[in-house]
Design a protein around this motif. Structure first.
Motif, short mmCIF file in Angstrom:
data_model
loop_
_atom_site.label_atom_id
_atom_site.label_comp_id
_atom_site.label_asym_id
_atom_site.label_seq_id
_atom_site.Cartn_x
_atom_site.Cartn_y
_atom_site.Cartn_z
N GLY A 48 29.96 38.22 34.17
CA GLY A 48 29.64 37.61 32.89
C GLY A 48 30.83 37.21 32.04
O GLY A 48 30.79 37.27 30.82
N GLY A 49 31.92 36.76 32.67
CA GLY A 49 33.09 36.36 31.91
C GLY A 49 33.88 37.51 31.33
O GLY A 49 34.74 37.31 30.48
N ALA A 50 33.61 38.73 31.79
CA ALA A 50 34.27 39.91 31.23
C ALA A 50 35.71 40.06 31.70
O ALA A 50 36.53 40.65 31.01
N LEU A 51 36.01 39.52 32.88
CA LEU A 51 37.34 39.74 33.46
C LEU A 51 38.32 38.71 32.93
O LEU A 51 38.64 37.70 33.56
N GLU A 52 38.79 38.97 31.72
CA GLU A 52 39.79 38.15 31.05
C GLU A 52 40.93 39.05 30.60
O GLU A 52 40.71 40.22 30.27
N SER A 53 42.13 38.52 30.59
CA SER A 53 43.27 39.29 30.10
C SER A 53 42.98 39.80 28.69
O SER A 53 42.40 39.08 27.86
N PHE A 54 43.38 41.03 28.43
CA PHE A 54 43.27 41.72 27.14
C PHE A 54 41.84 42.16 26.80
O PHE A 54 41.62 42.78 25.76
N ALA A 55 40.86 41.85 27.64
CA ALA A 55 39.48 42.19 27.31
C ALA A 55 39.29 43.71 27.23
O ALA A 55 39.86 44.46 28.01
N HIS A 56 38.46 44.13 26.29
CA HIS A 56 38.09 45.53 26.11
C HIS A 56 36.69 45.69 26.68
O HIS A 56 35.73 45.05 26.21
N LEU A 57 36.56 46.53 27.72
CA LEU A 57 35.34 46.58 28.50
C LEU A 57 34.80 47.99 28.65
O LEU A 57 35.55 48.97 28.54
N ASN A 58 33.52 48.05 28.95
CA ASN A 58 32.90 49.27 29.45
C ASN A 58 32.60 49.00 30.93
O ASN A 58 31.79 48.13 31.24
N LEU A 59 33.26 49.74 31.82
CA LEU A 59 33.21 49.45 33.25
C LEU A 59 32.42 50.50 34.02
O LEU A 59 32.46 51.68 33.67
N GLN A 60 31.77 50.03 35.06
CA GLN A 60 31.19 50.92 36.06
C GLN A 60 32.01 50.73 37.33
O GLN A 60 32.14 49.61 37.83
N ILE A 61 32.57 51.83 37.82
CA ILE A 61 33.51 51.78 38.94
C ILE A 61 33.05 52.70 40.05
O ILE A 61 32.55 53.80 39.80
N GLN A 62 33.24 52.24 41.28
CA GLN A 62 33.02 53.07 42.45
C GLN A 62 34.38 53.44 43.01
O GLN A 62 35.19 52.57 43.34
N GLN A 63 34.64 54.73 43.10
CA GLN A 63 35.97 55.20 43.47
C GLN A 63 35.89 56.06 44.72
O GLN A 63 35.13 57.02 44.80
N GLY A 64 36.68 55.67 45.73
CA GLY A 64 36.78 56.43 46.96
C GLY A 64 38.21 56.77 47.25
O GLY A 64 39.00 57.02 46.35
N SER A 65 38.59 56.74 48.53
CA SER A 65 39.95 57.12 48.91
C SER A 65 40.95 55.99 48.68
O SER A 65 42.14 56.22 48.52
N GLY A 66 40.48 54.74 48.66
CA GLY A 66 41.37 53.61 48.45
C GLY A 66 41.26 53.07 47.03
O GLY A 66 41.02 53.80 46.08
N MET A 67 41.43 51.76 46.93
CA MET A 67 41.33 51.11 45.63
C MET A 67 39.90 51.17 45.10
O MET A 67 38.93 51.03 45.86
N ALA A 68 39.77 51.36 43.82
CA ALA A 68 38.45 51.38 43.20
C ALA A 68 37.79 50.01 43.29
O ALA A 68 38.46 48.98 43.37
N THR A 69 36.45 50.00 43.27
CA THR A 69 35.68 48.76 43.25
C THR A 69 34.95 48.66 41.93
O THR A 69 34.29 49.60 41.50
N LEU A 70 35.10 47.50 41.26
CA LEU A 70 34.39 47.28 40.00
C LEU A 70 32.96 46.87 40.31
O LEU A 70 32.72 45.85 40.95
N ALA A 71 32.02 47.70 39.87
CA ALA A 71 30.61 47.42 40.14
C ALA A 71 30.02 46.49 39.09
O ALA A 71 29.26 45.57 39.41
N SER A 72 30.35 46.74 37.81
CA SER A 72 29.85 45.89 36.73
C SER A 72 30.74 46.10 35.50
O SER A 72 31.50 47.07 35.42
#
Length: 212
Positions: A48-72
């Motif tokens: 939804g256009g959230a991924l912009e430089s300087f943006a302040h977000l509430n993120l849902q992240i899936q975290q495992g052994s490698g790099m995290a994945t942004l879910a929403s």
């Protein structure tokens, strides 16, 4: 795979492969982390256009052994006024680049998160000020434990007093450095920052070209 929700500020975005983006984030709970936003290049619908430089977000992240994945991502603020002026963009980029380059990965620093958020919020409301940029830099150094000595460093008593007051004040816009003190502050702050960098700051070169 662990699911987390976190408040975050976007520090930097990098295109990855055909459709993905790597997002460098400074989070309230975990400090600096990186995550992959799958499909973010090809479709803005998912984030939804959230991924912009300087943006302040509430993120849902899936975290495992490698790099995290942004879910929403839910937008808290994109600080729209920052994007209307080159010097505001440069000032915000300077703050985000300093945070990204000087902080260790996955080490919480809530005071630094609040400092960065307050600076972006201030830049969104007021014209950029060279004094506020020095205010940010000296407080960042203090929070990270890199606070420079103010005595016997070749700067005037006035500059030393203003830097000391900046580290005691909690409000951007409350300290104004005269032109001569701005130059003296740089003689102290820039080397203190450079000690912890492996290459020059791109955002500082941009600001200096803009006269900021």
């Amino acid at each position: 795979m662990k699911k987390l929700q976190t408040e975050a500020i976007v520090l930097r975005l990098t295109d990855y492969a055909e459709a993905d983006r790597i997002v460098s984030l400074f989070t309230l709970e975990q400090g600096r982390i990186s995550g992959i936003a799958r499909g973010a290049k090809k479709s803005r619908k998912r984030f939804g256009g959230a991924l912009e430089s300087f943006a302040h977000l509430n993120l849902q992240i899936q975290q495992g052994s490698g790099m995290a994945t942004l879910a929403s991502a839910d937008i808290l603020s994109i600080f729209p006024s920052i994007r209307t002026e080159l010097e505001r963009i440069g000032s915000a980029a300077y703050a985000c680049e300093l945070v990204e380059r000087l902080t260790p990965e996955a080490e919480p620093a809530p005071r630094l998160f609040r400092l960065l958020f307050c600076y972006l919020e201030h830049l969104d409301r007021a014209s950029p000020s060279p004094s506020d940029r020095r205010f940010f830099a000296v407080n960042l150094l203090k929070i990270l434990g890199y606070q420079p000595e103010l005595d016997g460093t070749g700067i005037s008593g006035q500059t030393a007093e203003l830097l000391a007051r900046a580290m005691q004040s909690g409000r951007f816009g409350s300290i104004v450095f005269p032109e001569a003190c701005l130059r003296e502050a740089d003689l102290l702050l820039n080397p203190a920052i450079d000690l912890h960098l492996d290459r020059p700051l791109k955002s500082l070169a941009f600001l200096q070209a803009c006269g900021g």
